[in-house]
Motif scaffolding. Structure first.
Motif, PDB file in Angstrom:
ATOM      1  N   LYS A 294       0.847  -1.202   0.000  1.00  0.00           N
ATOM      2  CA  LYS A 294       0.000   0.000   0.000  1.00  0.00           C
ATOM      3  C   LYS A 294       0.877   1.245   0.000  1.00  0.00           C
ATOM      4  CE  LYS A 294      -3.879  -1.706   2.785  1.00  0.00           C
ATOM      5  NZ  LYS A 294      -4.540  -1.592   4.098  1.00  0.00           N
ATOM      6  N   ARG A 295       1.879   1.249   0.871  1.00  0.00           N
ATOM      7  CA  ARG A 295       2.784   2.405   0.937  1.00  0.00           C
ATOM      8  C   ARG A 295       3.449   2.649  -0.418  1.00  0.00           C
ATOM      9  NH1 ARG A 295       3.312   0.809   6.266  1.00  0.00           N
ATOM     10  NH2 ARG A 295       3.196   2.537   7.733  1.00  0.00           N
ATOM     11  N   LYS A 296       3.890   1.570  -1.051  1.00  0.00           N
ATOM     12  CA  LYS A 296       4.586   1.717  -2.342  1.00  0.00           C
ATOM     13  C   LYS A 296       3.640   2.283  -3.386  1.00  0.00           C
ATOM     14  CE  LYS A 296       8.699  -0.512  -1.937  1.00  0.00           C
ATOM     15  NZ  LYS A 296       8.571  -1.476  -0.820  1.00  0.00           N
ATOM     16  N   ILE A 350      11.805  -0.188   9.707  1.00  0.00           N
ATOM     17  CA  ILE A 350      10.760  -1.125  10.112  1.00  0.00           C
ATOM     18  C   ILE A 350       9.538  -0.944   9.213  1.00  0.00           C
ATOM     19  CG2 ILE A 350       9.224  -1.781  12.002  1.00  0.00           C
ATOM     20  CD1 ILE A 350      11.550  -1.019  13.885  1.00  0.00           C
ATOM     21  N   LYS A 351       9.221   0.346   8.937  1.00  0.00           N
ATOM     22  CA  LYS A 351       8.167   0.636   7.959  1.00  0.00           C
ATOM     23  C   LYS A 351       8.772   1.633   6.983  1.00  0.00           C
ATOM     24  CE  LYS A 351       4.502   0.261  11.355  1.00  0.00           C
ATOM     25  NZ  LYS A 351       3.322   0.852  11.971  1.00  0.00           N
ATOM     26  N   SER A 352       8.475   1.479   5.707  1.00  0.00           N
ATOM     27  CA  SER A 352       9.082   2.401   4.749  1.00  0.00           C
ATOM     28  C   SER A 352       8.266   3.691   4.719  1.00  0.00           C
ATOM     29  CB  SER A 352       9.113   1.762   3.367  1.00  0.00           C
ATOM     30  OG  SER A 352       7.803   1.477   2.967  1.00  0.00           O
ATOM     31  N   PRO A 399       0.221  10.111   8.921  1.00  0.00           N
ATOM     32  CA  PRO A 399       1.151   9.447   7.994  1.00  0.00           C
ATOM     33  C   PRO A 399       0.878   9.791   6.532  1.00  0.00           C
ATOM     34  CG  PRO A 399      -0.447   7.887   8.859  1.00  0.00           C
ATOM     35  CD  PRO A 399      -0.680   9.173   9.597  1.00  0.00           C
ATOM     36  N   GLY A 400       1.946   9.819   5.735  1.00  0.00           N
ATOM     37  CA  GLY A 400       1.815  10.079   4.301  1.00  0.00           C
ATOM     38  C   GLY A 400       0.787   9.175   3.627  1.00  0.00           C
ATOM     39  N   PRO A 401       0.799   7.858   3.896  1.00  0.00           N
ATOM     40  CA  PRO A 401      -0.187   6.974   3.260  1.00  0.00           C
ATOM     41  C   PRO A 401      -1.566   7.057   3.912  1.00  0.00           C
ATOM     42  CG  PRO A 401       1.715   5.734   4.074  1.00  0.00           C
ATOM     43  CD  PRO A 401       1.802   7.094   4.654  1.00  0.00           C
ATOM     44  N   TRP A 440       0.052  12.338  21.623  1.00  0.00           N
ATOM     45  CA  TRP A 440       0.872  12.492  20.409  1.00  0.00           C
ATOM     46  C   TRP A 440       0.005  12.275  19.170  1.00  0.00           C
ATOM     47  CZ3 TRP A 440       5.598  13.760  18.552  1.00  0.00           C
ATOM     48  CH2 TRP A 440       6.024  13.167  17.365  1.00  0.00           C
ATOM     49  N   GLN A 441      -0.794  11.213  19.212  1.00  0.00           N
ATOM     50  CA  GLN A 441      -1.730  10.932  18.122  1.00  0.00           C
ATOM     51  C   GLN A 441      -2.973  10.285  18.704  1.00  0.00           C
ATOM     52  OE1 GLN A 441       1.360   8.981  15.687  1.00  0.00           O
ATOM     53  NE2 GLN A 441       0.236   9.690  13.894  1.00  0.00           N
ATOM     54  N   SER A 442      -4.118  10.539  18.105  1.00  0.00           N
ATOM     55  CA  SER A 442      -5.357   9.877  18.517  1.00  0.00           C
ATOM     56  C   SER A 442      -6.197   9.694  17.263  1.00  0.00           C
ATOM     57  CB  SER A 442      -6.101  10.723  19.553  1.00  0.00           C
ATOM     58  OG  SER A 442      -6.121  12.079  19.171  1.00  0.00           O
ATOM     59  N   SER A 511       1.736  -0.600  23.835  1.00  0.00           N
ATOM     60  CA  SER A 511       2.725   0.470  23.726  1.00  0.00           C
ATOM     61  C   SER A 511       3.715   0.146  22.614  1.00  0.00           C
ATOM     62  CB  SER A 511       3.451   0.646  25.065  1.00  0.00           C
ATOM     63  OG  SER A 511       2.550   1.196  25.998  1.00  0.00           O
ATOM     64  N   LYS A 512       4.556   1.114  22.293  1.00  0.00           N
ATOM     65  CA  LYS A 512       5.591   0.912  21.265  1.00  0.00           C
ATOM     66  C   LYS A 512       6.959   1.073  21.903  1.00  0.00           C
ATOM     67  CE  LYS A 512       7.683   2.900  17.142  1.00  0.00           C
ATOM     68  NZ  LYS A 512       7.587   3.828  16.039  1.00  0.00           N
ATOM     69  N   PRO A 513       7.900   0.178  21.833  1.00  0.00           N
ATOM     70  CA  PRO A 513       7.659  -1.194  21.419  1.00  0.00           C
ATOM     71  C   PRO A 513       6.850  -1.924  22.500  1.00  0.00           C
ATOM     72  CG  PRO A 513       9.883  -0.965  22.301  1.00  0.00           C
ATOM     73  CD  PRO A 513       9.259   0.396  22.322  1.00  0.00           C
ATOM     74  N   THR A 516       3.548  -0.974  17.152  1.00  0.00           N
ATOM     75  CA  THR A 516       3.894   0.293  16.504  1.00  0.00           C
ATOM     76  C   THR A 516       2.673   1.186  16.695  1.00  0.00           C
ATOM     77  OG1 THR A 516       3.125  -0.594  14.396  1.00  0.00           O
ATOM     78  CG2 THR A 516       5.489  -0.646  14.801  1.00  0.00           C
ATOM     79  N   ILE A 517       2.817   2.456  16.351  1.00  0.00           N
ATOM     80  CA  ILE A 517       1.699   3.379  16.572  1.00  0.00           C
ATOM     81  C   ILE A 517       0.583   3.069  15.583  1.00  0.00           C
ATOM     82  CG2 ILE A 517       0.977   5.787  16.516  1.00  0.00           C
ATOM     83  CD1 ILE A 517       3.799   6.523  17.530  1.00  0.00           C
ATOM     84  N   GLU A 518       0.936   3.029  14.308  1.00  0.00           N
ATOM     85  CA  GLU A 518      -0.064   2.659  13.293  1.00  0.00           C
ATOM     86  C   GLU A 518      -0.247   1.140  13.335  1.00  0.00           C
ATOM     87  OE1 GLU A 518      -1.585   4.987  11.766  1.00  0.00           O
ATOM     88  OE2 GLU A 518      -0.237   6.690  12.074  1.00  0.00           O
ATOM     89  N   TRP A 519      -1.384   0.693  12.793  1.00  0.00           N
ATOM     90  CA  TRP A 519      -1.629  -0.757  12.774  1.00  0.00           C
ATOM     91  C   TRP A 519      -0.972  -1.437  11.589  1.00  0.00           C
ATOM     92  CZ3 TRP A 519      -5.771  -4.139  15.113  1.00  0.00           C
ATOM     93  CH2 TRP A 519      -6.008  -3.760  16.436  1.00  0.00           C
TER      94      TRP A 519
HETATM   95  P1  XMP Z   1       4.872   3.626  13.676  1.00  0.00           P
HETATM   96  O1  XMP Z   1       3.584   3.079  13.200  1.00  0.00           O
HETATM   97  O2  XMP Z   1       6.063   3.220  12.848  1.00  0.00           O
HETATM   98  O3  XMP Z   1       4.757   5.210  13.483  1.00  0.00           O
HETATM   99  O4  XMP Z   1       5.099   3.416  15.151  1.00  0.00           O
HETATM  100  C1  XMP Z   1       5.651   6.170  13.969  1.00  0.00           C
HETATM  101  C2  XMP Z   1       5.204   7.519  13.455  1.00  0.00           C
HETATM  102  O5  XMP Z   1       5.355   7.567  12.042  1.00  0.00           O
HETATM  103  C3  XMP Z   1       4.094   7.775  11.399  1.00  0.00           C
HETATM  104  N1  XMP Z   1       4.065   6.916  10.213  1.00  0.00           N
HETATM  105  C4  XMP Z   1       4.275   7.359   8.972  1.00  0.00           C
HETATM  106  N2  XMP Z   1       4.492   8.600   8.497  1.00  0.00           N
HETATM  107  N3  XMP Z   1       4.598   7.718   6.315  1.00  0.00           N
HETATM  108  C5  XMP Z   1       4.648   8.771   7.151  1.00  0.00           C
HETATM  109  O6  XMP Z   1       4.827   9.908   6.691  1.00  0.00           O
HETATM  110  C6  XMP Z   1       4.384   6.436   6.710  1.00  0.00           C
HETATM  111  O7  XMP Z   1       4.353   5.505   5.912  1.00  0.00           O
HETATM  112  C7  XMP Z   1       4.204   6.260   8.116  1.00  0.00           C
HETATM  113  N4  XMP Z   1       3.994   5.166   8.891  1.00  0.00           N
HETATM  114  C8  XMP Z   1       3.902   5.588  10.164  1.00  0.00           C
HETATM  115  C9  XMP Z   1       3.046   7.415  12.428  1.00  0.00           C
HETATM  116  O8  XMP Z   1       1.828   8.086  12.196  1.00  0.00           O
HETATM  117  C10 XMP Z   1       3.733   7.809  13.719  1.00  0.00           C
HETATM  118  O9  XMP Z   1       3.611   9.202  13.966  1.00  0.00           O
END
Ligand code: XMP
Length: 520
Positions: A294-296, A350-352, A399-401, A440-442, A511-513, A516-519
């Motif tokens: 999806k991100r790609k 960990i996530k692109s 997040p961008g996606p 931070w996020q909700s 929590s993280k770790p 992660t914040i996003e699912w």
């Molecule tokens: P995770 O889910 O990795 O998120 O714990 C850490 C922070 O990064 C944001 N996030 C993204 N931001 N593109 C972005 O610009 C992405 O693909 C992406 N994935 C996660 C997330 O909202 C959190 O603030």
């Protein structure tokens, strides 16, 4: 005007960036450089002082970071922290060995000698330690200035203007750490508090104006803090010769496409081209369920849309009487800059993540990165000083996606619409409870799980939605937020009664770790 600068040489400690952030709180500019930089680069900055950071290695290891020991003879005050202390001792003729008394975490330190570094501090300090080596013999001219129960905690050689501590003053657990760093920067190095938001804005605007000349610039806007502040700064310099591109990727939040356009144009006076490419993205996303895929897809599509639009704008400039020089504004922040030149290299992905605006290469756009010296909290401060509305400055990261990584499984228009409604309710209730800036996020996440419910006399069989709220400093680690039950109750009952297709709400307490914040 030359601002007072403190250079931090990074030996790889996880806390190095914190040193810079703390010093900047005194309105003193500080720069993190990898410890391997040439001395000439350090000298070119004309630093008032140099700090040698901590690091995971041992100075006697064969692969210890290869810093030039000539930095110790630079002639400006030096402060060694942890590994930095060992580096000084090792290269000036003392002895460092692996310790039988490793210290990690809280410790008490007794100050045992008057030292400029400790002026005004109590005799007993609560500090944060994290080291496995100890100093057996001091170099000539050095003396002990502080001790912990197990080991040496501070040394100095005031005649050579060198100070060092074994603990980490930059970590919040070291209660008097700020005072100690202030003593070093202001009293010992004689820095002026001259790196203020006004100074930053003025010098950046002047620099951008000189760079761009009478050329044009384009900027990808996401509606978030970084790209908006970058755009406003550049617009201050070149006015409407900046064109911003804002793309609807089909996975924005409720009403976001319209709202961001209004704010950017009416409140910030930006010249915005809005591209409604929602359908184009959703078509590409059809059938895609893997998060990285999806991100790609979104990343590639974004670049394609952005490129088309940028080309059109650049052609338009070239057709006019303006020079065909075009610039691309990017909201790169200092942590990315440090990361890309770090002694470890870019950290493991960990996530692109991808951010707004790929660089359209064949157009040969030149980059303007007005925020590349700033940390996130400093960007907010600059935004406030630029008079930008709190609604933008205080926005939680998105997040961008977008919602695509909050819809588990396939992204469809119907699911996006459902999640937009649920998400808007979460944000609304969090704001009403005065918690929006505290977390931070909700947000809401749509789960591909159906369960049975009952509404009125009717059995329902519909989707579940998860509410996620986390507290964090920088998104790298996070704790789930203990939202008050009344807030959770309001969110849950509103989502189930107002959003068609959702009949169950759960709260994420990971929590993280390790989460992660996003699912996705
Ligand atoms: P995770 O889910 O990795 O998120 O714990 C850490 C922070 O990064 C944001 N996030 C993204 N931001 N593109 C972005 O610009 C992405 O693909 C992406 N994935 C996660 C997330 O909202 C959190 O603030």
């Amino acid at each position: 005007m030359d601002t007072s600068t403190v250079v931090i040489l990074d030996f790889g400690s996880q806390y190095t960036q914190l040193i810079a952030r703390r010093i900047r709180e005194f309105n003193v500019f500080s720069v993190v450089l990898p410890c391997t930089v040439s001395l000439d680069r350090v000298k070119a900055l004309n630093p008032k002082g140099v700090i040698l950071s901590g690091g995971p290695s041992s100075v006697y290891d064969a692969d210890a970071p290869a810093a030039d020991p000539a930095v110790l003879a630079l002639g400006v005050p030096l402060l060694g922290i942890c590994y930095g202390l060992h580096f000084m001792v090792h290269h000036l003729g003392g002895k460092v060995v692996a310790s039988d008394h490793r210290e990690y975490g809280h410790a008490e330190v007794e100050i045992t000698a008057e030292s400029e570094l400790f002026r005004g501090l109590p005799r007993t300090l609560e500090v944060w330690m994290s080291h496995g080596d100890e100093t057996l013999a001091l170099p000539e001219g050095f003396r002990r200035t502080a001790e912990s129960a197990n080991a040496l905690a501070g040394i100095d050689d005031e005649s050579r203007r060198m100070w060092a501590v074994q603990f980490h003053p930059e970590v919040a657990h070291t209660r008097q750490g700020m005072e100690l760093l202030k003593n070093f920067c202001m009293d010992i190095c004689g820095c002026e508090a001259d790196w203020t938001p006004e100074h930053f804005i003025q010098t950046t605007v002047e620099r951008v104006r000189a760079q761009v000349g009478d050329g044009h610039a384009i900027c990808g806007l996401s509606g978030g803090v970084d790209s908006s502040v970058a755009a406003v700064l550049v617009a201050r310099a070149i006015g409407d010769r900046l064109t911003c591109i804002f793309v609807n990727n089909g996975v924005l939040r409720k009403d976001e496409f319209a709202k961001v356009q209004t704010t950017m144009r009416e409140q910030l006076g930006l010249n915005v081209v809005a591209v409604d490419a929602g359908e184009r993205f959703l078509t590409k996303l059809a059938g895609v369920t893997d998060p990285e895929r999806k991100r790609k897809v979104i990343g590639n599509e974004f670049i394609a849309v952005f490129d088309d639009e940028a080309k059109r704008i650049v052609d338009h400039f070239a057709a006019g009487d303006a020079k065909d020089v075009a610039w691309l504004v990017q909201g790169t922040l200092y942590p990315d800059v440090i990361e890309s030149s770090s002694v470890h290299g870019p950290s493991h992905t960990i996530k692109s993540h991808h951010n707004v605006g790929g660089l359209p290469e064949d157009m040969k756009l030149k980059l303007i990165e007005p925020l590349r010296d700033l940390f996130k909290d400093e960007v907010r401060r600059i935004g406030r000083d630029l008079g930008m509305p709190a609604e933008i400055i205080e926005r939680q990261p998105f997040p961008g996606p977008g919602l695509a990584v909050r819809i588990l499984g396939e992204v469809t228009a119907e699911r996006v619409a459902m999640l937009q409604e649920a998400d808007a309710i979460v944000v609304d209730e969090i704001k009403k409870a005065g918690l929006y800036r505290k977390v931070w996020q909700s947000f809401a996440v749509l789960l591909p799980v159906k369960s049975v419910g009952v509404m009125g006399d009717q059995r329902t069989y519909a989707n579940a939605c998860c509410v996620r709220a986390v507290e964090s400093e920088d998104g790298m680690t996070a704790d789930w937020a203990p939202l008050p039950y009344e807030v959770l109750r309001a969110i849950s009952s509103r989502i189930v009664s107002e959003v068609r297709g959702i009949n169950r709400v759960v709260y994420d307490i990971t929590s993280k770790p390790p989460g992660t914040i996003e699912w996705e």
